[in-house]
Design a protein around this motif. Structure first.
Motif, PDB file in Angstrom:
ATOM      1  N   PHE A   5      20.675   4.912  52.882  1.00  5.01           N
ATOM      2  CA  PHE A   5      20.868   3.480  52.748  1.00  5.01           C
ATOM      3  C   PHE A   5      19.951   2.665  53.661  1.00  5.01           C
ATOM      4  N   SER A   6      18.980   3.294  54.324  1.00 10.11           N
ATOM      5  CA  SER A   6      18.181   2.597  55.330  1.00 10.11           C
ATOM      6  C   SER A   6      17.439   1.389  54.771  1.00 10.11           C
ATOM      7  N   ALA A   7      16.840   1.489  53.606  1.00  3.19           N
ATOM      8  CA  ALA A   7      16.107   0.353  53.036  1.00  3.19           C
ATOM      9  C   ALA A   7      17.056  -0.791  52.688  1.00  3.19           C
ATOM     10  N   ALA A   8      18.209  -0.479  52.135  1.00  3.68           N
ATOM     11  CA  ALA A   8      19.180  -1.521  51.778  1.00  3.68           C
ATOM     12  C   ALA A   8      19.725  -2.216  53.021  1.00  3.68           C
ATOM     13  N   LEU A   9      19.982  -1.465  54.079  1.00  2.00           N
ATOM     14  CA  LEU A   9      20.483  -2.068  55.312  1.00  2.00           C
ATOM     15  C   LEU A   9      19.438  -2.972  55.948  1.00  2.00           C
ATOM     16  N   THR A  10      18.199  -2.520  55.962  1.00  2.00           N
ATOM     17  CA  THR A  10      17.125  -3.331  56.519  1.00  2.00           C
ATOM     18  C   THR A  10      16.973  -4.630  55.732  1.00  2.00           C
ATOM     19  N   ALA A  11      16.993  -4.549  54.414  1.00  2.00           N
ATOM     20  CA  ALA A  11      16.869  -5.753  53.584  1.00  2.00           C
ATOM     21  C   ALA A  11      18.069  -6.683  53.772  1.00  2.00           C
ATOM     22  N   GLY A  12      19.257  -6.125  53.892  1.00  2.00           N
ATOM     23  CA  GLY A  12      20.469  -6.919  54.006  1.00  2.00           C
ATOM     24  C   GLY A  12      20.653  -7.625  55.332  1.00  2.00           C
ATOM     25  N   GLN A  13      19.888  -7.242  56.347  1.00  2.00           N
ATOM     26  CA  GLN A  13      20.043  -7.880  57.651  1.00  2.00           C
ATOM     27  C   GLN A  13      19.118  -9.078  57.838  1.00  2.00           C
ATOM     28  N   GLY A  31      27.852   9.068  58.106  1.00  2.00           N
ATOM     29  CA  GLY A  31      28.021   9.885  59.301  1.00  2.00           C
ATOM     30  C   GLY A  31      26.831   9.972  60.228  1.00  2.00           C
ATOM     31  N   HIS A  32      25.681   9.361  59.852  1.00  2.00           N
ATOM     32  CA  HIS A  32      24.464   9.546  60.650  1.00  2.00           C
ATOM     33  C   HIS A  32      23.480   8.406  60.403  1.00  2.00           C
ATOM     34  N   VAL A  33      23.056   7.740  61.475  1.00  2.00           N
ATOM     35  CA  VAL A  33      22.091   6.638  61.365  1.00  2.00           C
ATOM     36  C   VAL A  33      21.058   6.773  62.479  1.00  2.00           C
ATOM     37  N   ALA A  57      22.795  -4.003  71.132  1.00  2.00           N
ATOM     38  CA  ALA A  57      22.607  -4.469  69.754  1.00  2.00           C
ATOM     39  C   ALA A  57      22.085  -3.338  68.866  1.00  2.00           C
ATOM     40  N   LEU A  58      21.168  -2.543  69.374  1.00  2.00           N
ATOM     41  CA  LEU A  58      20.629  -1.420  68.608  1.00  2.00           C
ATOM     42  C   LEU A  58      21.705  -0.377  68.348  1.00  2.00           C
ATOM     43  N   ALA A  59      22.409   0.039  69.396  1.00  2.00           N
ATOM     44  CA  ALA A  59      23.434   1.085  69.256  1.00  2.00           C
ATOM     45  C   ALA A  59      24.614   0.610  68.422  1.00  2.00           C
ATOM     46  N   ASP A  60      25.055  -0.610  68.647  1.00  2.00           N
ATOM     47  CA  ASP A  60      26.202  -1.144  67.910  1.00  2.00           C
ATOM     48  C   ASP A  60      25.857  -1.380  66.447  1.00  2.00           C
ATOM     49  N   TYR A  65      26.572  -0.112  60.953  1.00  2.00           N
ATOM     50  CA  TYR A  65      26.020   0.218  59.638  1.00  2.00           C
ATOM     51  C   TYR A  65      26.523   1.581  59.183  1.00  2.00           C
ATOM     52  N   GLY A  66      26.572   2.512  60.117  1.00  2.00           N
ATOM     53  CA  GLY A  66      27.098   3.832  59.791  1.00  2.00           C
ATOM     54  C   GLY A  66      28.531   3.764  59.309  1.00  2.00           C
TER      55      GLY A  66
END
Length: 139
Positions: A5-13, A31-33, A57-60, A65-66
């Protein structure tokens, strides 16, 4: 193999805090990001060191997202109910990476652990843990 889901999450943010901080997602599977950012002035505290809030912010974001892509049946969203971070180092330039993993995936809560590292050295910058409460429709 699970969907990434990495591309969708990046676009959605777009336009939200993770986007404003330049967070990038490399792997986002249930289970893994994994993600990262390139350190620049917006990530720094006035004392010249990486701001703790940038690391959190990065870790949270990775953990949140995970959680979203790992919701149990009937779960519609989540909210963070606790987080903790131990800071072990810093970075003044280069990239900062995170790897977040689901350590407990229950019906009502999830617990995520994340390790934040300096990409150039592999040195651990922070250890992070958060607990997410799973939200369900009222009724």
């Amino acid at each position: 193999m699970a969907e990434d889901f990495s591309a969708a999450l990046t676009a959605g943010q777009a336009g939200f805090l993770p986007d404003l901080l330049g967070l990038e997602w490399r792997v986002a599977m249930p289970g893994h990001v994994k993600g990262r950012f390139d350190v620049d002035k917006r990530h720094m505290a006035p004392n010249g060191f990486l701001h703790a809030a940038s690391v959190i912010a990065l870790a949270d974001s990775a953990s949140g997202y995970g959680c979203m892509i790992s919701l149990p049946e009937g779960g519609t969203s989540f909210t963070t109910i606790e987080l903790k971070s131990n800071f072990l180092g810093t970075a003044r330039d280069g990239g900062v990476a995170v790897e977040a993993k689901l350590v407990h995936g229950g019906k009502t809560t999830q617990v995520w652990d994340a390790v934040v590292t300096a990409e150039a050295t592999g040195k651990t910058i922070a250890l992070f843990r958060c607990t997410q409460m799973i939200l369900r429709p009222k009724g």
